[in-house]
Structures are given as C-alpha cells and as structure tokens.
Motif scaffolding. Sequence first.
Motif, mmCIF file in Angstrom:
data_model
loop_
_atom_site.group_PDB
_atom_site.id
_atom_site.type_symbol
_atom_site.label_atom_id
_atom_site.label_comp_id
_atom_site.label_asym_id
_atom_site.label_seq_id
_atom_site.Cartn_x
_atom_site.Cartn_y
_atom_site.Cartn_z
ATOM 1 N N SER A 148 0.859 -1.229 0.001
ATOM 2 C CA SER A 148 0.025 0.047 -0.042
ATOM 3 C C SER A 148 0.856 1.301 0.127
ATOM 4 C CB SER A 148 -0.785 -0.054 1.334
ATOM 5 O OG SER A 148 -0.112 0.194 2.452
ATOM 6 N N ILE A 149 2.112 1.142 0.504
ATOM 7 C CA ILE A 149 3.087 2.386 0.661
ATOM 8 C C ILE A 149 3.718 2.631 -0.788
ATOM 9 C CG2 ILE A 149 4.931 3.198 1.476
ATOM 10 C CD1 ILE A 149 4.147 2.157 4.172
ATOM 11 N N TYR A 150 3.934 1.586 -1.387
ATOM 12 C CA TYR A 150 5.005 1.506 -2.688
ATOM 13 C C TYR A 150 4.053 1.624 -3.830
ATOM 14 C CZ TYR A 150 9.002 0.757 0.243
ATOM 15 O OH TYR A 150 10.061 1.177 1.281
ATOM 16 N N ASP A 151 3.019 0.909 -4.044
ATOM 17 C CA ASP A 151 2.268 1.006 -5.135
ATOM 18 C C ASP A 151 0.615 1.016 -4.574
ATOM 19 O OD1 ASP A 151 1.509 0.647 -7.594
ATOM 20 O OD2 ASP A 151 1.575 -1.426 -7.951
ATOM 21 N N PRO A 152 0.243 2.389 -4.365
ATOM 22 C CA PRO A 152 -1.022 2.653 -3.876
ATOM 23 C C PRO A 152 -2.252 2.496 -4.942
ATOM 24 C CG PRO A 152 0.081 4.597 -4.147
ATOM 25 C CD PRO A 152 1.058 3.461 -4.230
ATOM 26 N N VAL A 153 -1.779 2.419 -6.112
ATOM 27 C CA VAL A 153 -2.801 1.940 -7.189
ATOM 28 C C VAL A 153 -3.415 0.555 -6.939
ATOM 29 C CG1 VAL A 153 -2.876 1.934 -9.702
ATOM 30 C CG2 VAL A 153 -1.696 3.570 -8.772
ATOM 31 N N LEU A 154 -2.593 -0.298 -6.836
ATOM 32 C CA LEU A 154 -3.345 -1.726 -6.314
ATOM 33 C C LEU A 154 -4.289 -1.636 -4.981
ATOM 34 C CD1 LEU A 154 -0.285 -3.903 -6.676
ATOM 35 C CD2 LEU A 154 -2.081 -3.659 -8.206
ATOM 36 N N MET A 155 -4.195 -0.596 -4.291
ATOM 37 C CA MET A 155 -5.412 -0.695 -3.393
ATOM 38 C C MET A 155 -6.536 0.129 -3.558
ATOM 39 S SD MET A 155 -4.011 -2.295 -0.752
ATOM 40 C CE MET A 155 -2.556 -3.156 -0.774
ATOM 41 N N PHE A 156 -7.716 -0.771 -4.127
ATOM 42 C CA PHE A 156 -8.776 0.126 -4.419
ATOM 43 C C PHE A 156 -9.624 0.256 -3.246
ATOM 44 C CE2 PHE A 156 -8.660 -4.467 -5.445
ATOM 45 C CZ PHE A 156 -9.640 -4.950 -5.002
ATOM 46 N N ILE A 157 -9.552 -0.545 -2.114
ATOM 47 C CA ILE A 157 -10.122 -0.381 -1.023
ATOM 48 C C ILE A 157 -9.030 0.147 0.189
ATOM 49 C CG2 ILE A 157 -11.333 -1.678 0.944
ATOM 50 C CD1 ILE A 157 -11.803 -3.882 -0.906
ATOM 51 N N ASP A 158 -9.791 0.848 1.137
ATOM 52 C CA ASP A 158 -9.046 1.340 2.314
ATOM 53 C C ASP A 158 -7.911 0.515 2.940
ATOM 54 O OD1 ASP A 158 -8.053 3.443 3.983
ATOM 55 O OD2 ASP A 158 -9.487 2.832 5.554
ATOM 56 N N ASP A 214 -6.756 0.211 5.825
ATOM 57 C CA ASP A 214 -6.993 -0.438 7.036
ATOM 58 C C ASP A 214 -8.123 -1.479 7.022
ATOM 59 O OD1 ASP A 214 -5.382 1.548 8.159
ATOM 60 O OD2 ASP A 214 -7.069 2.750 8.785
ATOM 61 N N ILE A 215 -8.974 -1.404 6.328
ATOM 62 C CA ILE A 215 -10.020 -2.535 5.797
ATOM 63 C C ILE A 215 -9.427 -3.548 5.174
ATOM 64 C CG2 ILE A 215 -12.096 -3.220 4.632
ATOM 65 C CD1 ILE A 215 -13.030 -0.218 4.698
ATOM 66 N N ILE A 216 -8.469 -3.653 4.540
ATOM 67 C CA ILE A 216 -7.850 -4.673 3.927
ATOM 68 C C ILE A 216 -6.729 -5.438 4.813
ATOM 69 C CG2 ILE A 216 -6.071 -5.394 1.930
ATOM 70 C CD1 ILE A 216 -6.960 -3.262 0.056
ATOM 71 N N LEU A 217 -6.211 -4.716 5.730
ATOM 72 C CA LEU A 217 -5.284 -5.349 6.544
ATOM 73 C C LEU A 217 -6.127 -5.977 7.575
ATOM 74 C CD1 LEU A 217 -2.688 -2.498 7.094
ATOM 75 C CD2 LEU A 217 -2.149 -4.738 6.370
ATOM 76 N N SER A 218 -7.462 -5.416 8.201
ATOM 77 C CA SER A 218 -8.151 -5.997 9.057
ATOM 78 C C SER A 218 -8.582 -7.289 8.602
ATOM 79 C CB SER A 218 -9.320 -5.153 9.549
ATOM 80 O OG SER A 218 -8.709 -4.252 10.091
ATOM 81 N N LEU A 219 -9.312 -7.275 7.286
ATOM 82 C CA LEU A 219 -10.018 -8.332 6.681
ATOM 83 C C LEU A 219 -8.973 -9.548 6.600
ATOM 84 C CD1 LEU A 219 -12.344 -6.819 4.312
ATOM 85 C CD2 LEU A 219 -13.069 -8.081 6.278
#
Length: 126
Positions: free
Chosen positions: A19-29, A31-36
């Motif tokens: 999420s830091i190096y390639d934020p384009v891949l993170m289409f959801i928040d 925090d939500i992806i980490l928690s899930l």
Amino acid sequence: MLVAVLSMGMLYAGIALISIYDPVLMFIDRDIILSLSLVLVGVLFYSHTTQHRLRLIAVALSSVTGDFFLSIPLNKVGFYYSIGGPAYLDVLALTIGLLSALKIVVEINQAVHIKTQTNKGEMKNL
C-alpha cells in the motif's frame, strides 16, 4: 502459535508495504484490507469456535509483529515510522471489532440451530 503469529505478521507487513509502494493496487482502504486479511488468516489458523481467545491473542501479537516488520525496511530507506502509532491502533481496533462481530454471529447461529433442532423420535409436520 509462533508460526501463525509470524506468518500473519509478515502478511500485515507485506500488505502495508504494497500500500505504501504501489497505492494504485489498493482499491479499498488500507485499514480495511489489513483487518480483513488478519481476520481471515486468523480464522484459517484457529478455525474451531472454542479457539476465539487464541485467535484474538494471535491477531494482536501478529499485528504488533507486522508493525515491527514494517518499520525495518522503512527506517532503512529513510522514512521515520513509529511502531504502534494511530494508524496501527485503527487497524487493531477494526480487527478486534470484526473478530467480535464474527463471534457474535457464530453464537447466534449456534443458538438458533439448537432451538430448531428436533428431539430424537419427534417428527415435525411439514
């Protein structure tokens, strides 16, 4: 327990680094992806319903481990990253909330299943 904590910690650090190096891949928040992902892997490691406390402990320890694993490459690159900051606490609170909601759903499912179960020899009319 050690294998579960380390693997979930590496998952936490890996998703955070992506999420830091390639934020384009993170289409959801983030925090939500980490928690899930922590909840999903925690359920995979501790799948029995009586292991709720172990699952909660493993997720908490793995998030601390993952935050530590995340700080190592970021500090080597030159970014200042404090372990246990507000972003970490947001992810931990969301994860504990999801685990608690999952536990409540399982308890309700078990209660409904017991109520609807027929006694031995009893037949219900259709």
